[in-house]
Design a protein around this motif. Structure first.
Motif, short mmCIF file in Angstrom:
data_model
loop_
_atom_site.label_atom_id
_atom_site.label_comp_id
_atom_site.label_asym_id
_atom_site.label_seq_id
_atom_site.Cartn_x
_atom_site.Cartn_y
_atom_site.Cartn_z
N ASN A 9 3.35 19.79 4.89
CA ASN A 9 2.97 18.71 5.99
C ASN A 9 1.65 17.96 5.57
N LEU A 10 0.63 19.10 5.09
CA LEU A 10 -0.55 18.74 4.54
C LEU A 10 -0.45 17.37 3.67
N ILE A 11 0.41 17.83 2.55
CA ILE A 11 0.67 16.53 1.71
C ILE A 11 1.13 15.09 2.19
N ARG A 12 2.17 15.37 3.26
CA ARG A 12 2.47 14.31 4.01
C ARG A 12 1.37 13.58 4.88
N ALA A 13 0.45 14.46 5.53
CA ALA A 13 -0.72 14.01 6.34
C ALA A 13 -1.43 13.09 5.31
N GLU A 14 -1.68 13.49 4.10
CA GLU A 14 -2.79 12.89 3.08
C GLU A 14 -2.02 11.59 2.80
N MET A 15 -0.56 11.57 2.36
CA MET A 15 -0.22 10.31 1.88
C MET A 15 -0.19 9.38 2.97
N TYR A 16 0.10 9.74 4.21
CA TYR A 16 0.01 8.94 5.47
C TYR A 16 -1.65 8.30 5.47
N LYS A 17 -2.63 9.22 5.26
CA LYS A 17 -3.79 8.54 5.26
C LYS A 17 -4.14 7.47 4.15
N LEU A 18 -3.53 7.92 2.87
CA LEU A 18 -3.73 6.97 1.71
C LEU A 18 -3.17 5.67 1.82
N GLN A 19 -1.89 5.83 2.54
CA GLN A 19 -1.01 4.29 2.94
C GLN A 19 -1.65 3.79 3.99
N ARG A 20 -2.59 4.37 4.66
CA ARG A 20 -3.34 3.70 5.78
C ARG A 20 -4.73 3.11 5.28
N ASN A 21 -5.15 3.48 4.27
CA ASN A 21 -6.41 3.19 3.52
C ASN A 21 -6.42 1.79 3.19
N LYS A 22 -7.39 1.24 3.76
CA LYS A 22 -7.71 -0.28 3.27
C LYS A 22 -7.95 -0.43 1.85
N THR A 23 -9.21 0.36 1.47
CA THR A 23 -9.69 0.38 0.30
C THR A 23 -8.60 0.42 -0.70
N PHE A 24 -7.47 1.54 -0.53
CA PHE A 24 -6.64 1.75 -1.51
C PHE A 24 -5.58 0.26 -1.78
N TRP A 25 -5.48 -0.48 -0.69
CA TRP A 25 -4.69 -1.50 -1.00
C TRP A 25 -5.49 -2.68 -1.75
N VAL A 26 -6.63 -2.66 -1.07
CA VAL A 26 -7.51 -3.81 -1.81
C VAL A 26 -7.64 -3.47 -3.67
N ILE A 27 -7.69 -2.14 -3.77
CA ILE A 27 -7.99 -1.66 -5.09
C ILE A 27 -6.55 -2.22 -5.71
N LEU A 28 -5.22 -1.71 -5.26
CA LEU A 28 -4.17 -2.28 -5.84
C LEU A 28 -3.94 -3.63 -6.09
N LEU A 29 -4.19 -4.27 -5.02
CA LEU A 29 -4.08 -5.75 -5.53
C LEU A 29 -4.76 -6.40 -6.40
N THR A 30 -6.23 -5.93 -6.34
CA THR A 30 -7.20 -6.25 -7.30
C THR A 30 -6.74 -6.05 -8.75
N VAL A 31 -6.32 -4.69 -9.01
CA VAL A 31 -5.68 -4.20 -10.05
C VAL A 31 -4.58 -5.18 -10.64
N THR A 32 -3.67 -5.24 -9.69
CA THR A 32 -2.45 -5.98 -10.05
C THR A 32 -2.79 -7.24 -10.75
N GLY A 33 -3.74 -8.02 -9.75
CA GLY A 33 -4.05 -9.45 -10.14
C GLY A 33 -4.91 -9.43 -11.58
N LEU A 34 -5.77 -8.34 -11.79
CA LEU A 34 -6.41 -8.56 -12.83
C LEU A 34 -5.55 -8.13 -13.90
N SER A 35 -4.70 -7.30 -13.85
CA SER A 35 -3.85 -6.78 -15.05
C SER A 35 -2.88 -7.95 -15.62
N ALA A 36 -2.29 -8.51 -14.53
CA ALA A 36 -1.42 -9.76 -14.88
C ALA A 36 -2.18 -10.73 -15.48
N LEU A 37 -3.50 -10.96 -15.22
CA LEU A 37 -4.22 -12.07 -15.86
C LEU A 37 -4.49 -11.71 -17.36
#
Length: 255
Positions: free
Chosen positions: A3-31
């Motif tokens: 349950n703790l792992i699920r809770a932390e996964m939920y927090k990560l999925q809701r973390n805006k910084t995480f998604w900004v990092i993913l989008l930035t890295v994806t764009g930079l990597s593709a370039l």
């Protein structure tokens, strides 16, 4: 624990910084990969170049500690530090009747998963997709796939040791800015140890550390002894650092 792992996964999925990092890295990597594949950006002397995978040279950028530290430390700062109050005291809702060691491990596992996705998985997947889109997919023969599997398998073991260090820094500093700054300074020190002449005992310590292994694991050929040594260095580092982290986390004040 589940349950703790699920809770932390939920927090990560809701973390805006995480998604900004993913989008930035994806764009930079593709370039970066695209520039290498069309020949606009010439990279030579990389581990991938030596392995006959020059089309994947852009991946070497994401394996340099000075670079991937920015990704990992930013994620740690804005995913871990928010669990603490400004005074560095654990918020009461973080504990919620669970063992601190379980909380620590759950947070560490999900943080490491997020760091691996952003720093390792996205650049690698992006590179493979672009290889096929640009007609270079035939370079991924059995030999090269084995090399990539072995290299990245060992790399992830070392990387987990690094995320454990950054995770502890985030707990100690309990501030996103401090986490990023201190981790960058720490990585610069390790870079200096690698490039500058140091006393023999420091060089011996460095050559048996995960920082040295970040480069070694991407050698085209490795003996069984070197592979075993790399695995042991990574696992021992993870165990020692996580035990220290649990100890530090247990001593944090609750409010």
């Amino acid at each position: 624990m589940t349950n703790l792992i699920r809770a932390e996964m939920y927090k990560l999925q809701r973390n805006k910084t995480f998604w900004v990092i993913l989008l930035t890295v994806t764009g930079l990597s593709a370039l970066l990969h695209y520039l290498v594949l069309i020949g606009w950006w010439q990279m030579q002397g990389t581990s991938f170049d030596a392995a006959g995978l020059s089309e994947l040279n852009a991946l070497s950028t994401f394996t340099v500690p000075l670079f991937f530290n920015l990704i990992v430390s930013t994620l740690a700062g804005f995913f871990i530090s928010i669990e603490f109050s400004q005074s560095g005291i654990i918020k009461n809702q973080v504990i919620s009747g669970n063992k601190r060691s379980h909380i620590f491990m759950a947070k560490f596992l999900i943080f490491s998963l997020g760091a691996i996705v952003a720093t390792i998985l996205i650049p690698l997947v992006t590179a493979i997709i672009l290889l096929f889109l640009t007609g270079h997919g035939d370079i991924l023969d059995t030999s090269n796939l084995i090399y990539l599997g072995r290299s990245y398998g060992l790399y992830i073991v070392q990387f987990l040791g690094y995320t454990a260090i950054i995770f502890i820094l985030a707990i100690i500093t309990d501030d996103s800015g401090k986490t990023i700054i201190i981790s960058i300074l720490f990585t610069i020190v390790m870079y200096a140890v690698e490039k500058l002449s140091m006393p023999p005992f420091i060089e011996v310590i460095y050559e048996n550390s995960i920082f040295y292994q970040f480069t070694e694991v991407f050698k085209f050929t490795m003996t069984n002894g070197e592979i075993i040594k790399s695995i042991l260095i990574g696992i021992i580092t993870i165990i020692i650092i996580t035990l220290c982290g649990v100890f530090i986390f247990n001593r944090k004040e609750i409010k």
